[in-house]
Design a protein around this motif. Structure first.
Motif, PDB file in Angstrom:
ATOM      1  N   GLU A   1      -8.048   1.218  -0.602  1.00 14.24           N
ATOM      2  CA  GLU A   1      -6.964   0.649   0.197  1.00 14.24           C
ATOM      3  C   GLU A   1      -7.118   1.021   1.668  1.00 14.24           C
ATOM      4  O   GLU A   1      -6.909   0.189   2.551  1.00 14.24           O
ATOM      5  CB  GLU A   1      -5.602   1.097  -0.339  1.00 14.24           C
ATOM      6  CG  GLU A   1      -5.281   0.602  -1.734  1.00 14.24           C
ATOM      7  CD  GLU A   1      -5.343  -0.907  -1.893  1.00 14.24           C
ATOM      8  OE1 GLU A   1      -5.157  -1.648  -0.904  1.00 14.24           O
ATOM      9  OE2 GLU A   1      -5.581  -1.364  -3.018  1.00 14.24           O
TER      10      GLU A   1
ATOM     11  N   THR B   1     -11.559  -1.813  -8.691  1.00 14.63           N
ATOM     12  CA  THR B   1     -11.419  -1.392  -7.299  1.00 14.63           C
ATOM     13  C   THR B   1     -12.781  -1.131  -6.671  1.00 14.63           C
ATOM     14  O   THR B   1     -13.037  -1.523  -5.529  1.00 14.63           O
ATOM     15  CB  THR B   1     -10.533  -0.127  -7.221  1.00 14.63           C
ATOM     16  OG1 THR B   1      -9.227  -0.470  -7.677  1.00 14.63           O
ATOM     17  CG2 THR B   1     -10.456   0.417  -5.820  1.00 14.63           C
TER      18      THR B   1
ATOM     19  N   LYS C   1       0.824  -1.212   0.000  1.00 11.14           N
ATOM     20  CA  LYS C   1       0.000   0.000   0.000  1.00 11.14           C
ATOM     21  C   LYS C   1       0.860   1.265   0.000  1.00 11.14           C
ATOM     22  O   LYS C   1       0.553   2.235  -0.696  1.00 11.14           O
ATOM     23  CB  LYS C   1      -0.967  -0.011   1.180  1.00 11.14           C
ATOM     24  CG  LYS C   1      -2.098  -1.017   0.986  1.00 11.14           C
ATOM     25  CD  LYS C   1      -2.884  -1.218   2.249  1.00 11.14           C
ATOM     26  CE  LYS C   1      -3.980  -2.238   2.160  1.00 11.14           C
ATOM     27  NZ  LYS C   1      -3.878  -3.289   1.200  1.00 11.14           N
TER      28      LYS C   1
ATOM     29  N   THR D   1      -5.271  -5.751  -8.822  1.00 15.70           N
ATOM     30  CA  THR D   1      -3.873  -5.469  -8.504  1.00 15.70           C
ATOM     31  C   THR D   1      -3.012  -5.549  -9.758  1.00 15.70           C
ATOM     32  O   THR D   1      -2.139  -4.702  -9.976  1.00 15.70           O
ATOM     33  CB  THR D   1      -3.358  -6.435  -7.426  1.00 15.70           C
ATOM     34  OG1 THR D   1      -4.165  -6.264  -6.258  1.00 15.70           O
ATOM     35  CG2 THR D   1      -1.902  -6.198  -7.092  1.00 15.70           C
TER      36      THR D   1
END
Length: 187
Positions: A103, A167, A72, A130
Protein backbone atom coordinates in the motif's frame (compact mmCIF):
# COMPACT_ATOMS: atom_id res chain seq x y z
CA UNK A 1 -16.86 20.15 -2.56
CA UNK A 2 -16.05 18.73 0.88
CA UNK A 3 -19.74 18.72 1.75
CA UNK A 4 -20.81 16.65 -1.25
CA UNK A 5 -22.39 13.31 -0.37
CA UNK A 6 -19.58 11.21 -1.91
CA UNK A 7 -16.91 13.12 0.03
CA UNK A 8 -18.90 12.92 3.27
CA UNK A 9 -19.21 9.15 2.81
CA UNK A 10 -15.46 8.92 2.24
CA UNK A 11 -14.75 11.03 5.33
CA UNK A 12 -17.03 8.77 7.36
CA UNK A 13 -14.59 5.90 6.72
CA UNK A 14 -11.84 7.93 8.38
CA UNK A 15 -14.06 9.07 11.26
CA UNK A 16 -15.19 5.51 12.02
CA UNK A 17 -11.62 4.25 12.59
CA UNK A 18 -11.28 5.31 16.25
CA UNK A 19 -14.81 4.05 16.98
CA UNK A 20 -14.06 0.71 15.36
CA UNK A 21 -10.79 0.31 17.25
CA UNK A 22 -12.33 1.34 20.57
CA UNK A 23 -15.19 -1.11 20.05
CA UNK A 24 -12.68 -3.98 20.10
CA UNK A 25 -12.54 -3.39 23.88
CA UNK A 26 -16.26 -3.84 24.46
CA UNK A 27 -17.30 -6.74 26.71
CA UNK A 28 -17.95 -10.23 25.37
CA UNK A 29 -19.19 -10.82 21.86
CA UNK A 30 -19.82 -7.10 21.38
CA UNK A 31 -16.03 -6.83 20.93
CA UNK A 32 -16.48 -8.79 17.70
CA UNK A 33 -19.92 -7.83 16.41
CA UNK A 34 -19.65 -4.05 16.79
CA UNK A 35 -16.25 -3.66 15.05
CA UNK A 36 -17.36 -6.08 12.34
CA UNK A 37 -20.54 -4.05 11.80
CA UNK A 38 -18.59 -0.80 11.65
CA UNK A 39 -16.09 -2.31 9.22
CA UNK A 40 -18.86 -3.62 6.95
CA UNK A 41 -20.61 -0.23 7.11
CA UNK A 42 -17.33 1.44 6.11
CA UNK A 43 -17.06 -0.98 3.19
CA UNK A 44 -20.56 -0.08 2.07
CA UNK A 45 -19.66 3.62 2.14
CA UNK A 46 -16.68 2.80 -0.09
CA UNK A 47 -19.05 1.41 -2.69
CA UNK A 48 -21.62 4.19 -2.24
CA UNK A 49 -19.21 7.13 -2.47
CA UNK A 50 -18.05 6.01 -5.91
CA UNK A 51 -21.58 5.19 -7.02
CA UNK A 52 -22.98 8.59 -5.99
CA UNK A 53 -19.98 10.48 -7.38
CA UNK A 54 -20.49 8.91 -10.81
CA UNK A 55 -24.29 8.91 -10.75
CA UNK A 56 -24.62 12.57 -9.78
CA UNK A 57 -21.43 13.74 -11.48
CA UNK A 58 -19.89 14.82 -8.19
CA UNK A 59 -16.40 13.53 -8.80
CA UNK A 60 -13.72 15.83 -7.49
CA UNK A 61 -9.97 16.03 -7.05
CA UNK A 62 -10.54 15.92 -3.31
CA UNK A 63 -12.60 12.75 -3.65
CA UNK A 64 -10.01 11.07 -5.89
CA UNK A 65 -7.41 11.88 -3.23
CA UNK A 66 -9.47 11.01 -0.14
CA UNK A 67 -10.98 7.72 -1.32
CA UNK A 68 -7.76 5.65 -1.50
CA UNK A 69 -6.38 7.39 1.60
CA UNK A 70 -9.50 6.48 3.60
CA UNK A 71 -9.28 2.88 2.38
CA UNK A 72 -5.61 2.58 3.29
CA UNK A 73 -6.08 4.21 6.72
CA UNK A 74 -8.95 1.86 7.53
CA UNK A 75 -7.18 -1.32 6.43
CA UNK A 76 -3.83 -0.38 7.97
CA UNK A 77 -5.32 0.58 11.33
CA UNK A 78 -7.43 -2.59 11.52
CA UNK A 79 -4.46 -4.79 10.56
CA UNK A 80 -2.21 -3.17 13.16
CA UNK A 81 -4.85 -3.36 15.85
CA UNK A 82 -5.58 -7.02 15.10
CA UNK A 83 -1.87 -7.69 15.56
CA UNK A 84 -1.93 -5.77 18.84
CA UNK A 85 -4.82 -7.76 20.29
CA UNK A 86 -3.42 -11.09 19.08
CA UNK A 87 -5.90 -12.01 16.35
CA UNK A 88 -3.07 -11.87 13.82
CA UNK A 89 -0.32 -14.11 15.14
CA UNK A 90 3.40 -14.36 14.47
CA UNK A 91 3.35 -16.11 11.09
CA UNK A 92 0.35 -14.13 9.89
CA UNK A 93 2.38 -10.97 10.35
CA UNK A 94 4.05 -11.85 7.04
CA UNK A 95 1.02 -11.19 4.80
CA UNK A 96 -0.03 -8.26 7.00
CA UNK A 97 3.36 -6.57 6.53
CA UNK A 98 3.32 -7.39 2.81
CA UNK A 99 -0.10 -5.73 2.49
CA UNK A 100 1.04 -2.61 4.36
CA UNK A 101 4.29 -2.35 2.37
CA UNK A 102 2.49 -2.71 -0.94
CA UNK A 103 0.00 0.00 0.00
CA UNK A 104 2.84 2.39 0.82
CA UNK A 105 4.69 1.48 -2.38
CA UNK A 106 1.64 1.91 -4.62
CA UNK A 107 0.81 5.24 -2.95
CA UNK A 108 4.33 6.50 -3.58
CA UNK A 109 4.27 5.19 -7.12
CA UNK A 110 0.95 6.89 -7.84
CA UNK A 111 2.28 10.15 -6.42
CA UNK A 112 5.39 9.97 -8.58
CA UNK A 113 3.47 9.01 -11.73
CA UNK A 114 0.96 11.82 -11.12
CA UNK A 115 3.82 14.27 -11.63
CA UNK A 116 4.34 12.64 -15.05
CA UNK A 117 0.57 12.84 -15.65
CA UNK A 118 0.37 9.05 -15.82
CA UNK A 119 -2.45 7.21 -14.09
CA UNK A 120 -2.11 3.84 -12.43
CA UNK A 121 -5.52 2.23 -12.72
CA UNK A 122 -6.56 -0.63 -10.48
CA UNK A 123 -6.40 -4.05 -12.14
CA UNK A 124 -8.96 -6.86 -11.87
CA UNK A 125 -6.43 -8.88 -9.89
CA UNK A 126 -6.02 -5.95 -7.48
CA UNK A 127 -9.79 -6.00 -6.96
CA UNK A 128 -9.57 -9.72 -6.10
CA UNK A 129 -6.77 -8.88 -3.67
CA UNK A 130 -8.92 -6.24 -2.04
CA UNK A 131 -11.86 -8.66 -1.80
CA UNK A 132 -9.72 -11.34 -0.11
CA UNK A 133 -8.28 -8.71 2.22
CA UNK A 134 -11.70 -7.35 3.20
CA UNK A 135 -13.13 -10.81 3.85
CA UNK A 136 -10.02 -11.74 5.84
CA UNK A 137 -10.47 -8.70 8.05
CA UNK A 138 -14.18 -9.43 8.47
CA UNK A 139 -13.47 -12.99 9.65
CA UNK A 140 -10.67 -11.79 11.94
CA UNK A 141 -12.84 -9.04 13.43
CA UNK A 142 -15.93 -11.17 13.94
CA UNK A 143 -14.25 -14.52 14.56
CA UNK A 144 -14.40 -14.71 18.36
CA UNK A 145 -18.17 -14.14 18.33
CA UNK A 146 -18.76 -17.36 16.37
CA UNK A 147 -15.97 -19.48 17.88
CA UNK A 148 -18.48 -22.08 19.16
CA UNK A 149 -19.88 -22.64 15.64
CA UNK A 150 -16.68 -22.60 13.55
CA UNK A 151 -13.14 -21.24 13.56
CA UNK A 152 -13.55 -17.96 11.69
CA UNK A 153 -10.07 -16.84 12.77
CA UNK A 154 -8.50 -19.69 10.75
CA UNK A 155 -10.59 -18.71 7.73
CA UNK A 156 -9.48 -15.10 8.22
CA UNK A 157 -5.85 -16.18 8.42
CA UNK A 158 -6.11 -18.27 5.22
CA UNK A 159 -7.76 -15.34 3.43
CA UNK A 160 -5.07 -13.01 4.76
CA UNK A 161 -2.40 -15.27 3.22
CA UNK A 162 -4.34 -15.35 -0.07
CA UNK A 163 -4.53 -11.55 0.03
CA UNK A 164 -0.80 -11.43 0.82
CA UNK A 165 0.05 -13.59 -2.19
CA UNK A 166 -2.18 -11.53 -4.47
CA UNK A 167 -0.60 -8.43 -2.97
CA UNK A 168 2.87 -9.58 -4.03
CA UNK A 169 1.61 -10.31 -7.54
CA UNK A 170 -0.27 -7.03 -7.99
CA UNK A 171 2.51 -5.06 -6.31
CA UNK A 172 4.99 -6.50 -8.80
CA UNK A 173 2.65 -5.61 -11.70
CA UNK A 174 2.29 -2.03 -10.46
CA UNK A 175 6.01 -1.67 -9.85
CA UNK A 176 6.84 -3.03 -13.32
CA UNK A 177 4.42 -0.59 -14.98
CA UNK A 178 5.70 2.28 -12.86
CA UNK A 179 9.34 1.50 -13.63
CA UNK A 180 8.56 1.49 -17.37
CA UNK A 181 7.23 5.04 -17.08
CA UNK A 182 10.19 6.11 -14.95
CA UNK A 183 12.66 4.72 -17.49
CA UNK A 184 10.78 6.37 -20.36
CA UNK A 185 10.81 9.68 -18.46
CA UNK A 186 14.60 9.56 -18.04
CA UNK A 187 15.25 8.93 -21.74
Amino acid sequence: MLSSLPNLLTLSRIVVIPLLLASLFLPGKLASWVPLGLFVAAGITDFLDGYFARRYRQTSKLGRFLDPVADKLLVASVLLFLVGIGRIGTWDLIPAVIILCREIMVSGLREYLAELRVGLPSSKLAKWKTTAQIFALCFLLGGPAVAEQFDAIIIGQVLLWMAGLLTVWTGYDYLRLGLQHMIEDEQ
